[in-house]
Design a protein around this motif. Structure first.
Motif, PDB file in Angstrom:
ATOM      1  N   SER A 109      30.086  50.797  -3.836  1.00 46.16           N
ATOM      2  CA  SER A 109      29.152  50.980  -4.951  1.00 46.16           C
ATOM      3  C   SER A 109      27.733  50.776  -4.454  1.00 46.16           C
ATOM      4  O   SER A 109      27.348  49.663  -4.095  1.00 46.16           O
ATOM      5  CB  SER A 109      29.458  49.984  -6.072  1.00 46.16           C
ATOM      6  OG  SER A 109      28.428  49.976  -7.030  1.00 46.16           O
ATOM      7  N   ARG A 110      26.974  51.860  -4.430  1.00 48.12           N
ATOM      8  CA  ARG A 110      25.584  51.765  -3.990  1.00 48.12           C
ATOM      9  C   ARG A 110      24.784  50.844  -4.907  1.00 48.12           C
ATOM     10  O   ARG A 110      23.952  50.048  -4.452  1.00 48.12           O
ATOM     11  CB  ARG A 110      24.956  53.172  -4.007  1.00 48.12           C
ATOM     12  CG  ARG A 110      23.501  53.216  -3.547  1.00 48.12           C
ATOM     13  CD  ARG A 110      23.392  52.930  -2.082  1.00 48.12           C
ATOM     14  NE  ARG A 110      22.009  52.881  -1.638  1.00 48.12           N
ATOM     15  CZ  ARG A 110      21.624  52.632  -0.396  1.00 48.12           C
ATOM     16  NH1 ARG A 110      22.545  52.409   0.527  1.00 48.12           N
ATOM     17  NH2 ARG A 110      20.354  52.600  -0.063  1.00 48.12           N
ATOM     18  N   GLU A 111      25.062  50.902  -6.192  1.00 47.24           N
ATOM     19  CA  GLU A 111      24.342  50.076  -7.166  1.00 47.24           C
ATOM     20  C   GLU A 111      24.626  48.598  -6.935  1.00 47.24           C
ATOM     21  O   GLU A 111      23.708  47.766  -6.965  1.00 47.24           O
ATOM     22  CB  GLU A 111      24.758  50.470  -8.582  1.00 47.24           C
ATOM     23  CG  GLU A 111      24.015  49.715  -9.669  1.00 47.24           C
ATOM     24  CD  GLU A 111      24.402  50.163 -11.063  1.00 47.24           C
ATOM     25  OE1 GLU A 111      24.033  49.462 -12.019  1.00 47.24           O
ATOM     26  OE2 GLU A 111      25.088  51.204 -11.185  1.00 47.24           O
ATOM     27  N   PRO A 131      28.341  45.156   4.321  1.00 47.12           N
ATOM     28  CA  PRO A 131      28.097  46.606   4.391  1.00 47.12           C
ATOM     29  C   PRO A 131      29.152  47.445   3.665  1.00 47.12           C
ATOM     30  O   PRO A 131      28.875  48.561   3.233  1.00 47.12           O
ATOM     31  CB  PRO A 131      28.109  46.886   5.900  1.00 47.12           C
ATOM     32  CG  PRO A 131      27.774  45.575   6.532  1.00 47.12           C
ATOM     33  CD  PRO A 131      28.398  44.540   5.647  1.00 47.12           C
ATOM     34  N   LYS A 132      30.362  46.894   3.522  1.00 40.31           N
ATOM     35  CA  LYS A 132      31.420  47.633   2.842  1.00 40.31           C
ATOM     36  C   LYS A 132      31.071  47.910   1.390  1.00 40.31           C
ATOM     37  O   LYS A 132      31.549  48.880   0.792  1.00 40.31           O
ATOM     38  CB  LYS A 132      32.732  46.854   2.917  1.00 40.31           C
ATOM     39  CG  LYS A 132      33.301  46.719   4.327  1.00 40.31           C
ATOM     40  CD  LYS A 132      34.591  45.911   4.332  1.00 40.31           C
ATOM     41  CE  LYS A 132      35.133  45.752   5.735  1.00 40.31           C
ATOM     42  NZ  LYS A 132      36.386  44.922   5.752  1.00 40.31           N
ATOM     43  N   GLN A 190      28.372  48.981   0.263  1.00 44.76           N
ATOM     44  CA  GLN A 190      27.595  50.216   0.177  1.00 44.76           C
ATOM     45  C   GLN A 190      28.519  51.415  -0.006  1.00 44.76           C
ATOM     46  O   GLN A 190      28.172  52.386  -0.689  1.00 44.76           O
ATOM     47  CB  GLN A 190      26.754  50.382   1.443  1.00 44.76           C
ATOM     48  CG  GLN A 190      25.646  51.406   1.323  1.00 44.76           C
ATOM     49  CD  GLN A 190      24.662  51.303   2.468  1.00 44.76           C
ATOM     50  OE1 GLN A 190      24.897  50.594   3.437  1.00 44.76           O
ATOM     51  NE2 GLN A 190      23.552  52.009   2.361  1.00 44.76           N
ATOM     52  N   GLN A 191      29.691  51.343   0.595  1.00 44.68           N
ATOM     53  CA  GLN A 191      30.658  52.430   0.446  1.00 44.68           C
ATOM     54  C   GLN A 191      31.348  52.390  -0.912  1.00 44.68           C
ATOM     55  O   GLN A 191      31.684  53.418  -1.481  1.00 44.68           O
ATOM     56  CB  GLN A 191      31.703  52.338   1.563  1.00 44.68           C
ATOM     57  CG  GLN A 191      31.104  52.427   2.971  1.00 44.68           C
ATOM     58  CD  GLN A 191      32.139  52.189   4.047  1.00 44.68           C
ATOM     59  OE1 GLN A 191      33.314  51.927   3.759  1.00 44.68           O
ATOM     60  NE2 GLN A 191      31.716  52.264   5.304  1.00 44.68           N
ATOM     61  N   PHE A 203      25.632  47.254  -4.134  1.00 45.21           N
ATOM     62  CA  PHE A 203      25.053  46.882  -2.844  1.00 45.21           C
ATOM     63  C   PHE A 203      23.563  46.578  -2.995  1.00 45.21           C
ATOM     64  O   PHE A 203      23.062  45.594  -2.444  1.00 45.21           O
ATOM     65  CB  PHE A 203      25.252  48.015  -1.833  1.00 45.21           C
ATOM     66  CG  PHE A 203      24.648  47.741  -0.488  1.00 45.21           C
ATOM     67  CD1 PHE A 203      25.282  46.908   0.419  1.00 45.21           C
ATOM     68  CD2 PHE A 203      23.427  48.314  -0.134  1.00 45.21           C
ATOM     69  CE1 PHE A 203      24.716  46.641   1.660  1.00 45.21           C
ATOM     70  CE2 PHE A 203      22.857  48.067   1.107  1.00 45.21           C
ATOM     71  CZ  PHE A 203      23.507  47.227   2.008  1.00 45.21           C
ATOM     72  N   GLU A 204      22.845  47.403  -3.756  1.00 41.27           N
ATOM     73  CA  GLU A 204      21.413  47.193  -3.957  1.00 41.27           C
ATOM     74  C   GLU A 204      21.147  45.896  -4.717  1.00 41.27           C
ATOM     75  O   GLU A 204      20.178  45.183  -4.459  1.00 41.27           O
ATOM     76  CB  GLU A 204      20.804  48.378  -4.716  1.00 41.27           C
ATOM     77  CG  GLU A 204      20.735  49.665  -3.911  1.00 41.27           C
ATOM     78  CD  GLU A 204      19.777  49.560  -2.731  1.00 41.27           C
ATOM     79  OE1 GLU A 204      18.895  48.690  -2.766  1.00 41.27           O
ATOM     80  OE2 GLU A 204      19.935  50.334  -1.776  1.00 41.27           O
ATOM     81  N   GLU A 237      23.051  43.203  -4.661  1.00 41.69           N
ATOM     82  CA  GLU A 237      23.275  42.107  -3.734  1.00 41.69           C
ATOM     83  C   GLU A 237      22.125  41.991  -2.735  1.00 41.69           C
ATOM     84  O   GLU A 237      21.694  40.904  -2.379  1.00 41.69           O
ATOM     85  CB  GLU A 237      24.603  42.309  -2.975  1.00 41.69           C
ATOM     86  CG  GLU A 237      25.833  42.083  -3.823  1.00 41.69           C
ATOM     87  CD  GLU A 237      25.915  40.652  -4.316  1.00 41.69           C
ATOM     88  OE1 GLU A 237      25.861  39.717  -3.478  1.00 41.69           O
ATOM     89  OE2 GLU A 237      26.012  40.453  -5.533  1.00 41.69           O
TER      90      GLU A 237
END
Length: 302
Positions: A168-170, A162-163, A165-166, A172-173, A175
């Motif tokens: 890099s949103r791109e 979850p870290k 997402q904080q 995170f998506e 992954e």
């Protein structure tokens, strides 16, 4: 249900399941001194001498009991979870409490078996001395077996950190997309494995209910164990399937047939045998029609 839907459902229904077995190796390498003596005895270069010593006799009842419990735990974990990655499998969330209970029972059995092995340790060492002779090393047995044998189970989360997402949103998506693909592959693999096992199981029973001899000239005999396996498979199927193969009704039908099949009675009663032969033959045909013509055919019934 397509692969994407199956993968999403698997992800929603399951969590990670990790079984860890802490044990000691019953096999030890020969010491340098032992290798030197062996080389001298065979007039060989010490560099060409290698080998191991079985420090525990697996035939001893106390050793056999411990190994049996460990095998049972690994079998339980493998049978009621879906392959995901090395060391971690997937378990349905509604089966976690059941799995915890089963592992707790095995942990208690292991505790008692470890104590029995500890109490018989002098017998174990004496057996090793008799078997190994010059290869016996007292130091190999200088430990408390009660402190080196454990079975533990845990349920790690499966998904991207979850870290991310904080950070890099791109990223995170990206992954998250990778995990979706892995769940799709896991769902497909699990359903295909269940299909294959089910089809082969029913085919085997149908063939053994036929009259005469098999292709190798042996008389066809249906063992009760083969029938009981259908019931066991149905239990595992309900614990593993995400409902993508359309097999639910067929598995339930097979389970009901198996529950009503007494192999001893079938052998004696020609009418009963004919009825069961017809029922399992029809089931085999239904399975063949439903699951051998999938987009990715991985096996054949004939």
């Amino acid at each position: 249900m397509n692969a994407v839907d199956m993968g999403q459902r698997l992800q929603e229904m399951t969590t990670g399941c990790k079984l860890e077995v802490t044990a000691f190796s019953s096999r030890k390498k020969m010491t340098d001194g032992q290798r030197a003596r062996m080389a001298e005895f065979f007039n060989a270069d010490i560099r060409s001498v290698s080998g191991g010593r079985e420090i525990l006799n697996k035939k001893l009842p106390e050793v056999r009991a411990v190994n049996g419990i460990i095998r049972e735990a690994r079998g339980l974990w493998g049978d009621f979870t879906v392959k995901y990655e090395d060391g971690v499998r997937l378990i349905r969330s509604d089966r976690i409490e059941w799995m915890n209970g089963k592992i707790a029972e095995l942990q208690e059995e292991l505790r008692q078996a470890k104590q029995a092995l500890f109490d018989a340790w002098e017998v174990v060492k004496q057996d090793a001395q008799n078997r190994l002779s010059d290869l016996y090393v007292p130091g190999d047995y200088a430990f408390d077996v009660r402190q080196v044998l454990w079975i533990t189970i845990s349920y790690p989360a499966i998904g991207p950190d979850p870290k991310l997402q904080q950070l890099s949103r791109e990223l995170f998506e990206a992954e998250l997309a990778k995990f979706r693909v892995r769940f799709e592959e896991a769902a497909q693999d699990a359903e295909q494995a269940l299909q294959k096992e089910f089809a082969e199981m029913i085919q085997g029973i149908a063939e053994r209910l036929e009259e005469g001899e098999s292709e190798d000239g042996k008389k066809r005999v249906l063992q009760q164990r083969a029938v009981d396996n259908v019931v066991e498979f149905a239990n595992r199927f309900r614990a593993l399937s995400v409902g993508g193969s359309g097999m639910d009704a067929l598995v339930e039908q097979a389970e009901q047939l198996a529950l009503g099949l007494d192999t001893k009675a079938v052998k004696k009663d020609a009418t009963s045998r004919a009825s069961m032969r017809e029922s399992f033959g029809a089931l085999k045909a239904a399975i063949e029609k439903q699951i051998t013509f999938a987009a990715e055919r991985t096996f054949e019934l004939e």
